[in-house]
Design a protein around this motif. Structure first.
Motif, short mmCIF file in Angstrom:
data_model
loop_
_atom_site.label_atom_id
_atom_site.label_comp_id
_atom_site.label_asym_id
_atom_site.label_seq_id
_atom_site.Cartn_x
_atom_site.Cartn_y
_atom_site.Cartn_z
N GLY A 136 72.24 58.34 7.66
CA GLY A 136 72.87 57.35 8.52
C GLY A 136 72.08 57.11 9.78
N PRO A 137 72.50 56.11 10.57
CA PRO A 137 71.77 55.78 11.80
C PRO A 137 71.78 56.94 12.78
CG PRO A 137 73.75 54.41 11.54
CD PRO A 137 73.65 55.25 10.33
N ILE A 138 70.79 56.92 13.68
CA ILE A 138 70.68 57.98 14.68
C ILE A 138 70.98 57.43 16.06
CG2 ILE A 138 69.08 59.41 13.37
CD1 ILE A 138 66.80 58.23 15.01
N LEU A 139 71.67 58.23 16.85
CA LEU A 139 71.88 57.95 18.26
C LEU A 139 70.73 58.62 19.01
CD1 LEU A 139 73.95 56.82 20.41
CD2 LEU A 139 74.75 59.19 20.59
N LYS A 140 70.03 57.86 19.85
CA LYS A 140 68.84 58.36 20.54
C LYS A 140 69.21 58.67 22.00
CE LYS A 140 65.12 55.95 19.27
NZ LYS A 140 64.30 54.76 18.92
N VAL A 141 68.97 59.92 22.39
CA VAL A 141 69.40 60.39 23.71
C VAL A 141 68.23 61.01 24.46
CG1 VAL A 141 70.98 61.92 24.95
CG2 VAL A 141 71.71 60.86 22.80
N ASN A 142 68.10 60.66 25.74
CA ASN A 142 67.12 61.29 26.63
C ASN A 142 67.66 61.20 28.05
OD1 ASN A 142 64.51 60.72 28.55
ND2 ASN A 142 64.09 62.28 27.00
N VAL A 143 67.86 62.35 28.68
CA VAL A 143 68.51 62.37 29.99
C VAL A 143 67.62 61.79 31.08
CG1 VAL A 143 70.03 64.29 29.44
CG2 VAL A 143 67.77 64.75 30.43
N ASN A 144 66.32 61.62 30.81
CA ASN A 144 65.42 61.00 31.77
C ASN A 144 65.32 59.49 31.60
OD1 ASN A 144 64.35 63.41 33.23
ND2 ASN A 144 63.72 63.99 31.15
N ASN A 145 66.27 58.96 30.84
CA ASN A 145 66.40 57.50 30.66
C ASN A 145 65.22 56.85 29.96
OD1 ASN A 145 68.98 57.24 31.72
ND2 ASN A 145 68.23 56.98 33.81
N ARG A 146 64.53 57.60 29.11
CA ARG A 146 63.58 56.96 28.20
C ARG A 146 64.37 56.23 27.11
NH1 ARG A 146 58.87 55.98 29.89
NH2 ARG A 146 57.79 56.42 27.94
N TYR A 147 65.57 56.74 26.82
CA TYR A 147 66.58 56.00 26.08
C TYR A 147 67.76 55.78 27.01
CZ TYR A 147 63.88 57.87 22.12
OH TYR A 147 62.87 58.22 21.26
N ALA A 148 68.52 54.71 26.79
CA ALA A 148 69.56 54.32 27.74
C ALA A 148 70.92 54.92 27.44
CB ALA A 148 69.67 52.79 27.78
N THR A 149 71.06 55.67 26.37
CA THR A 149 72.36 56.19 25.95
C THR A 149 72.93 57.19 26.96
OG1 THR A 149 71.60 56.03 23.66
CG2 THR A 149 73.58 57.34 24.06
N ASP A 150 74.22 57.01 27.27
CA ASP A 150 74.96 58.03 28.02
C ASP A 150 76.21 58.40 27.23
OD1 ASP A 150 76.68 55.90 28.38
OD2 ASP A 150 76.33 55.70 30.54
N GLY A 151 77.09 59.19 27.83
CA GLY A 151 78.28 59.64 27.11
C GLY A 151 79.18 58.49 26.69
#
Length: 431
Positions: A337-352
């Motif tokens: 299935g699709p992946i949620l991409k997370v990076n706390v340094n905002n290289r990806y924009a995803t948050d909680g």
């Protein structure tokens, strides 16, 4: 949803259509044309940026070079109606033809190329390459070109002449990546003359060009059970295709949002162009859509405040031969299935909050999903997600599907994941 749109969402039928899409989209300009053709069949119509836009409900799209912005205005949508945006990009790393293309050495005719994007150089060796892109004509028009035949090849040095090749090959981008396309002395003007002839125009009418190489081997299912998909430009035409299919499928539904597809160019080189995510293109389209429906700057601000963007780009599956390079607790797999991409340094924009939006879309679509986080010792790539979030001030989530060999001339993913991603995108657009 039309019968054709429903058909596109049958599992492998969707992947079959993706294979066809990849075959007709060797350049960003072709990808935009292929997506527009699918949208036209779903009732969308092209509008020019130079024309006044109306408030009539329905689907529209704008093309600028290798970028496309498409949106569907439901019946009853007001100037404050928020948008649901799916952001993608149409470009892929490759070898692009230089302004003076004809060159050669030692009795070989060659074509001068420049490296576009982050290319694993060895993947372009010993491949049969075609040419595609566009010709800019003196009358101001342009002509798409797609030569799906083995015209060029970057030959690797024989192991007999480099006995240490397996100890570590180092390619010089200037000297070692120049393709051959024949024998004889350098024939200045011959490449463009040949391409123009194949495009049905006079070489004298060609004022400029944006030409690039592509692997002529088509995308195909792979493996004993055909559970994998191997092909060129999966990054990121897989997402462009998924978003196009999803937007076509939701057109005509009674929606609380205005669904939007933003397919940008030049993501692989930083998005800084008039067709990239750094440009005002998407913001202008959204703003003009608000104003066409009688809105004001206040309405625009309120609409954007409720807008969410899903940035869809390819991600990394855990590599069986290099598993130590991945985050131990996050091993995305093909067909998971699709992946949620997370990076706390905002290289990806995803948050909680974005995670909750993504999870809700996948749950609604009935598809599984995974999470990708980089190993702390490895630098993380980025996407149009953070750029879009910062430029427009809208909540943005980064997602994709798990793949191997990203940026290679040929990449690999699960054969079911394109359908699963498209299903999640469709659910996201529906809200």
């Amino acid at each position: 949803m039309s019968t054709a749109a429903r058909q596109a969402f049958f599992d492998r039928t969707h992947t079959d259509d993706l294979i066809a899409f990849l075959g007709t989209s060797p350049s960003p300009y072709h990808a935009v044309a292929s997506a527009a053709e699918r949208l036209e069949k779903a009732g969308f119509r092209q509008v020019a940026e130079t024309d006044a836009w109306d408030a009539v409900a329905g689907g529209r799209y704008v093309i600028r070079g290798g970028a496309l912005i498409a949106w569907y205005v439901p019946q009853g949508a007001g100037p404050q109606t928020p948008f649901r945006v799916v952001g993608t990009h149409t470009d892929s790393p490759n070898l692009r033809v230089k302004p003076v293309p004809d060159t050669g050495s030692a009795g070989w005719r060659q074509v001068a190329v420049e490296i576009y994007g982050g290319v694993p150089l060895n993947t372009w060796l010993d491949r049969d390459l075609g040419l595609s892109g566009r010709l800019a004509l003196r009358d101001g028009s342009s002509r798409l070109v797609q030569l799906d035949e083995p015209l060029l090849r970057v030959p690797q040095l024989a192991i007999h002449l480099d006995r240490q090749v397996n100890e570590g090959m180092k390619l010089d981008k200037q000297r070692h990546l120049t393709p051959i396309w024949g024998l004889g002395p350098v024939d200045e003007g011959s490449l463009i003359e040949y391409v123009a002839q194949r495009a049905g125009v006079a070489a004298a009418d060609v004022a400029g060009w944006d030409l690039m190489t592509h692997d002529v081997q088509p995308a195909t299912y792979l493996g004993r059970d055909r559970e994998l998909l191997a092909g060129p430009r999966l990054d990121n035409l897989l997402s462009v295709h998924a978003a196009t299919a999803a937007l076509a499928a939701v057109a005509g539904e009674d929606l609380p949002y205005i669904p939007v597809l933003a397919a940008f160019d030049h993501e692989e080189t930083g998005s800084e162009s008039d067709t990239g995510a750094q440009s005002p293109l998407l913001g202008n389209v959204l703003e003009r859509s608000v104003y066409a429906r009688g809105g004001s700057p206040e309405d625009r601000a309120r609409a954007l405040a409720g807008t969410v963007c899903l940035s869809s780009d390819m991600g990394h599956a855990v590599h069986p031969n290099y598993s130590e390079r991945h985050e131990p607790g996050h091993h995305p797999m093909p067909n998971g299935g699709p992946i949620l991409k997370v990076n706390v340094n905002n290289r990806y924009a995803t948050d909680g909050v974005g995670r909750a939006v993504f999870a809700a879309a996948c749950e609604k679509a009935g598809v599984p999903w995974q999470t990708f986080v980089s190993n702390n010792a490895m630098p993380c790539g980025t996407t149009i997600g953070p750029i879009t979030a910062a430029r427009l001030g809208i909540s943005t989530v980064d997602c994709g599907i798990a793949a191997l060999s990203m940026h290679s001339a040929r990449e690999l993913c699960g054969a079911d994941d394109p359908y699963l991603l498209a299903s999640a995108v469709k659910a996201f657009l529906e809200g």
